[in-house]
Design a protein around this motif. Structure first.
Motif, PDB file in Angstrom:
ATOM      1  N   ASP A   1       9.815  85.512  51.446  1.00 60.37           N
ATOM      2  CA  ASP A   1       8.606  85.140  51.043  1.00 60.37           C
ATOM      3  C   ASP A   1       8.403  83.924  50.034  1.00 60.37           C
ATOM      4  OD1 ASP A   1       7.743  87.238  52.411  1.00 60.37           O
ATOM      5  OD2 ASP A   1       7.584  88.531  50.550  1.00 60.37           O
TER       6      ASP A   1
ATOM      7  N   GLY B   1      -3.222  85.821  53.893  1.00 57.90           N
ATOM      8  CA  GLY B   1      -2.602  85.173  52.499  1.00 57.90           C
ATOM      9  C   GLY B   1      -3.082  86.032  51.313  1.00 57.90           C
ATOM     10  N   GLU B   2      -4.480  86.106  51.254  1.00 62.77           N
ATOM     11  CA  GLU B   2      -4.979  86.624  50.017  1.00 62.77           C
ATOM     12  C   GLU B   2      -4.797  88.252  49.918  1.00 62.77           C
ATOM     13  OE1 GLU B   2      -6.187  85.226  47.361  1.00 62.77           O
ATOM     14  OE2 GLU B   2      -5.676  83.351  47.960  1.00 62.77           O
TER      15      GLU B   2
ATOM     16  N   TYR C   1      -2.171  89.951  51.070  1.00 58.46           N
ATOM     17  CA  TYR C   1      -0.954  90.387  51.025  1.00 58.46           C
ATOM     18  C   TYR C   1      -0.193  89.736  49.672  1.00 58.46           C
ATOM     19  CZ  TYR C   1      -0.492  93.048  55.362  1.00 58.46           C
ATOM     20  OH  TYR C   1      -0.543  93.935  56.176  1.00 58.46           O
ATOM     21  N   PHE C   2      -0.759  88.331  49.326  1.00 57.99           N
ATOM     22  CA  PHE C   2      -0.158  87.794  48.014  1.00 57.99           C
ATOM     23  C   PHE C   2      -1.155  87.384  47.013  1.00 57.99           C
ATOM     24  CE2 PHE C   2       2.453  87.019  51.780  1.00 57.99           C
ATOM     25  CZ  PHE C   2       3.962  87.362  51.283  1.00 57.99           C
ATOM     26  N   GLY C   3      -2.314  87.402  47.286  1.00 56.70           N
ATOM     27  CA  GLY C   3      -3.244  86.791  46.386  1.00 56.70           C
ATOM     28  C   GLY C   3      -4.276  87.831  45.861  1.00 56.70           C
TER      29      GLY C   3
ATOM     30  N   ARG D   1      -5.155  91.911  47.179  1.00 56.58           N
ATOM     31  CA  ARG D   1      -4.116  92.828  47.293  1.00 56.58           C
ATOM     32  C   ARG D   1      -4.729  94.405  47.077  1.00 56.58           C
ATOM     33  NH1 ARG D   1       0.991  90.136  44.336  1.00 56.58           N
ATOM     34  NH2 ARG D   1      -0.691  88.987  43.324  1.00 56.58           N
TER      35      ARG D   1
ATOM     36  N   LEU E   1      -4.656  82.297  45.283  1.00 52.30           N
ATOM     37  CA  LEU E   1      -3.528  81.378  45.753  1.00 52.30           C
ATOM     38  C   LEU E   1      -4.001  80.018  45.866  1.00 52.30           C
ATOM     39  CD1 LEU E   1      -2.198  83.489  48.674  1.00 52.30           C
ATOM     40  CD2 LEU E   1      -1.144  83.486  46.473  1.00 52.30           C
TER      41      LEU E   1
ATOM     42  N   ASP F   1      -3.264  77.576  48.554  1.00 58.94           N
ATOM     43  CA  ASP F   1      -2.132  77.862  49.448  1.00 58.94           C
ATOM     44  C   ASP F   1      -2.254  79.485  50.213  1.00 58.94           C
ATOM     45  OD1 ASP F   1      -0.816  75.785  48.593  1.00 58.94           O
ATOM     46  OD2 ASP F   1       0.501  76.967  47.065  1.00 58.94           O
ATOM     47  N   SER F   2      -3.654  79.573  50.109  1.00 52.71           N
ATOM     48  CA  SER F   2      -4.028  80.894  50.710  1.00 52.71           C
ATOM     49  C   SER F   2      -3.726  80.902  52.306  1.00 52.71           C
ATOM     50  CB  SER F   2      -5.800  81.267  50.641  1.00 52.71           C
ATOM     51  OG  SER F   2      -6.219  80.918  49.533  1.00 52.71           O
TER      52      SER F   2
ATOM     53  N   TYR G   1       0.196  80.974  52.908  1.00 54.16           N
ATOM     54  CA  TYR G   1       0.842  82.208  52.720  1.00 54.16           C
ATOM     55  C   TYR G   1       0.527  83.134  53.826  1.00 54.16           C
ATOM     56  CZ  TYR G   1       2.970  81.622  48.074  1.00 54.16           C
ATOM     57  OH  TYR G   1       4.049  81.269  47.334  1.00 54.16           O
TER      58      TYR G   1
ATOM     59  N   VAL H   1       2.492  85.327  56.924  1.00 60.95           N
ATOM     60  CA  VAL H   1       2.170  86.867  57.175  1.00 60.95           C
ATOM     61  C   VAL H   1       1.963  86.675  59.048  1.00 60.95           C
ATOM     62  CG1 VAL H   1       0.597  88.720  57.327  1.00 60.95           C
ATOM     63  CG2 VAL H   1       1.197  87.522  55.181  1.00 60.95           C
TER      64      VAL H   1
END
Ligand SMILES: [Zn+2]
Length: 285
Positions: free
Chosen positions: A21, A115-116, A118-120, A123, A268, A271-272, A275, A279
């Motif tokens: 990740d 991306g947002e 799972y990581f931004g 969540r 992010l 970087d959305s 990331y 996924v």
């Protein structure tokens, strides 16, 4: 697991190398509109070969977020509304030859949504509505942890909702589309200044959020999302934009609706999509 993540946008493209990740490598360059898909592919290929030779990065999975409509089931690019020559371009075949692994691709809004989620900033928010507000406008839905694409991959495309019937003509041929009224490309053409500059002006923002809220209202009324995350360059204006936007949304939403209005900028930044491509690459197609 090493993943090559690619974000092909209208004004720039980005490539990232993930180790698990962790984003270990990243490169972003301006898109040469004249160069078209061949130029862009050659750039990606140069970056990847360089990483492979100098950094020992060899992709085991590849995920692509593309800035235009993608037929997800067929894994083909329908067209790019902002850069010519993409229709039918065998991007995935070329990347397959380059990396020796079959990539997975979706449009950048769906990918950014993942991306947002799972990581931004998205969540724990299910369903999530993600909107990219930059050169153009795209929308992505995450429902039960996965991208909801609809029957034909065209779900969430709020960029061409008609918000001003009889308004100015959009690139799609219709009039008064959400994208025509609110995206960066048209703001700059209509007002002669980049969006970033325009959003410094409170008066401008007051008028702008009326149009911006009209599109998001549709998303709220149809989906009742747990959260709306907005990415793309224009979302970087921060609370100067988001505060009046929430107020305007509250004003526009039907009086009896108790649907939450939770609208936040992407967590992010640029970087959305990268990331999200990470996924996506992990989902089998
Ligand atoms: Zn349109």
């Amino acid at each position: 697991m090493k993943t090559l993540a690619i974000d092909v946008g209208g004004t720039k493209f980005s490539v990232a190398g993930f180790d698990g990740d962790l984003m270990a490598l990243r490169e972003s360059r301006a898109t040469d509109r004249e160069g078209g898909p061949e130029w862009l592919y050659s750039q990606i290929s140069l970056i990847y070969r360089d990483w492979r030779e100098k950094q020992g990065f060899s992709a085991e999975r590849v995920g692509v977020g593309f800035g235009g409509p993608v037929d997800f089931d067929r894994q083909t690019i329908t067209l790019s509304t902002h850069v010519g020559g993409w229709q039918g371009f065998p991007l995935l075949d070329r990347l397959d030859e380059l990396c020796g692994v079959r990539p997975v691709m979706d449009n950048d809004a769906n990918v950014g949504a993942l991306g947002e989620y799972y990581f931004g900033a998205g969540r724990g928010a299910d369903p999530l509505f993600y909107m990219t507000l930059s050169t153009g406008i795209g929308g992505g839905i995450v429902w039960q942890g996965t991208a909801y694409r609809g029957a034909d991959s065209y779900g969430g495309e709020l960029g061409h909702l008609t918000i001003r019937p009889g308004g100015p003509e959009c690139l799609c041929g219709a009039r008064g589309c959400y994208e025509r009224m609110c995206c960066g490309l048209w703001l700059e053409r209509d007002y002669g200044k980049p969006a970033k500059e325009l959003l410094q002006d409170e008066e401008f923002v007051r008028e702008y959020v009326v149009n911006l809220a009209l599109g998001l209202k549709a998303a709220i009324m149809i989906l009742n999302p747990a959260r709306i995350v907005i990415g793309g360059g224009i979302a970087k204006a921060g609370e100067k934009l988001f505060l009046p936007l929430r107020t305007e949304l509250r004003r526009q939403i039907t009086s009896w609706s108790r649907a939450r209005i939770e609208v936040v900028p992407a967590g992010l930044g640029d970087d959305s999509v990268l990331y999200g491509a990470l996924v996506l690459a992990g989902e089998t197609k």
